[in-house]
Scaffold this motif. Structure first.
Motif, PDB file in Angstrom:
ATOM      1  N   VAL A 162      28.629  77.293  69.282  1.00 55.69           N
ATOM      2  CA  VAL A 162      30.050  77.217  69.633  1.00 55.69           C
ATOM      3  C   VAL A 162      30.758  76.242  68.687  1.00 55.69           C
ATOM      4  N   LEU A 163      30.162  75.068  68.473  1.00 59.12           N
ATOM      5  CA  LEU A 163      30.772  74.068  67.592  1.00 59.12           C
ATOM      6  C   LEU A 163      30.883  74.593  66.162  1.00 59.12           C
ATOM      7  N   LEU A 164      29.856  75.290  65.692  1.00 60.15           N
ATOM      8  CA  LEU A 164      29.872  75.850  64.346  1.00 60.15           C
ATOM      9  C   LEU A 164      30.948  76.926  64.220  1.00 60.15           C
ATOM     10  N   TRP A 165      31.064  77.785  65.230  1.00 60.30           N
ATOM     11  CA  TRP A 165      32.093  78.832  65.217  1.00 60.30           C
ATOM     12  C   TRP A 165      33.479  78.191  65.143  1.00 60.30           C
ATOM     13  N   ARG A 166      33.675  77.153  65.935  1.00 58.46           N
ATOM     14  CA  ARG A 166      34.969  76.458  65.957  1.00 58.46           C
ATOM     15  C   ARG A 166      35.271  75.838  64.595  1.00 58.46           C
ATOM     16  N   LYS A 167      34.254  75.270  63.962  1.00 57.90           N
ATOM     17  CA  LYS A 167      34.428  74.643  62.647  1.00 57.90           C
ATOM     18  C   LYS A 167      34.820  75.685  61.593  1.00 57.90           C
ATOM     19  N   ARG A 168      34.208  76.861  61.668  1.00 55.88           N
ATOM     20  CA  ARG A 168      34.462  77.911  60.677  1.00 55.88           C
ATOM     21  C   ARG A 168      35.745  78.700  60.946  1.00 55.88           C
ATOM     22  N   ASN A 169      36.093  78.883  62.210  1.00 54.47           N
ATOM     23  CA  ASN A 169      37.177  79.800  62.567  1.00 54.47           C
ATOM     24  C   ASN A 169      38.395  79.141  63.201  1.00 54.47           C
TER      25      ASN A 169
END
Length: 109
Positions: free
Chosen positions: A59-66
């Motif tokens: 979730v954190l990675l998705w938020r960082k990328r998107n």
């Protein structure tokens, strides 16, 4: 010879830790409040039922990328969050406001 107390073992009548039996059936966690998907930390995400370190990191990675989640259902774009998972978590999720999610107090049965 030797000491009668063999070490750090608790006495047999010591109750288990408070969280040992408080979890509901099916491995879920009882929680109250809501979690803001756009500001939640990994530790806060892991309070959600069925969410461990791997999913929290995704979730954190998705938020960082998107960027931010625009709708709760956007969580389905994160690997490991299908329709049923999002529907189960939806009552605890939000995309704005303060995160108020916390473990629910155990109710006597």
């Amino acid at each position: 010879a030797g000491s009668p107390a063999g070490g750090a073992r608790p006495p047999p009548d010591t109750p288990p830790p408070p969280d040992a039996e408080a979890a509901p059936a099916r491995g879920g966690k009882a929680v109250t409040g809501r979690l803001n998907l756009n500001t939640a930390t990994a530790a806060q995400l892991m309070l959600l039922p069925g969410i461990g370190p791997a999913k929290a990191e995704r979730v954190l990675l998705w938020r960082k990328r998107n960027g931010t989640f625009r709708r709760i259902v956007d969580l389905r774009r994160v690997k490991g969050f299908g329709y049923r998972t999002v529907k189960r978590l939806e009552p605890h999720l939000d995309i704005k406001g303060e995160t108020t999610l916390r473990a629910a107090a155990a109710t006597p049965s």
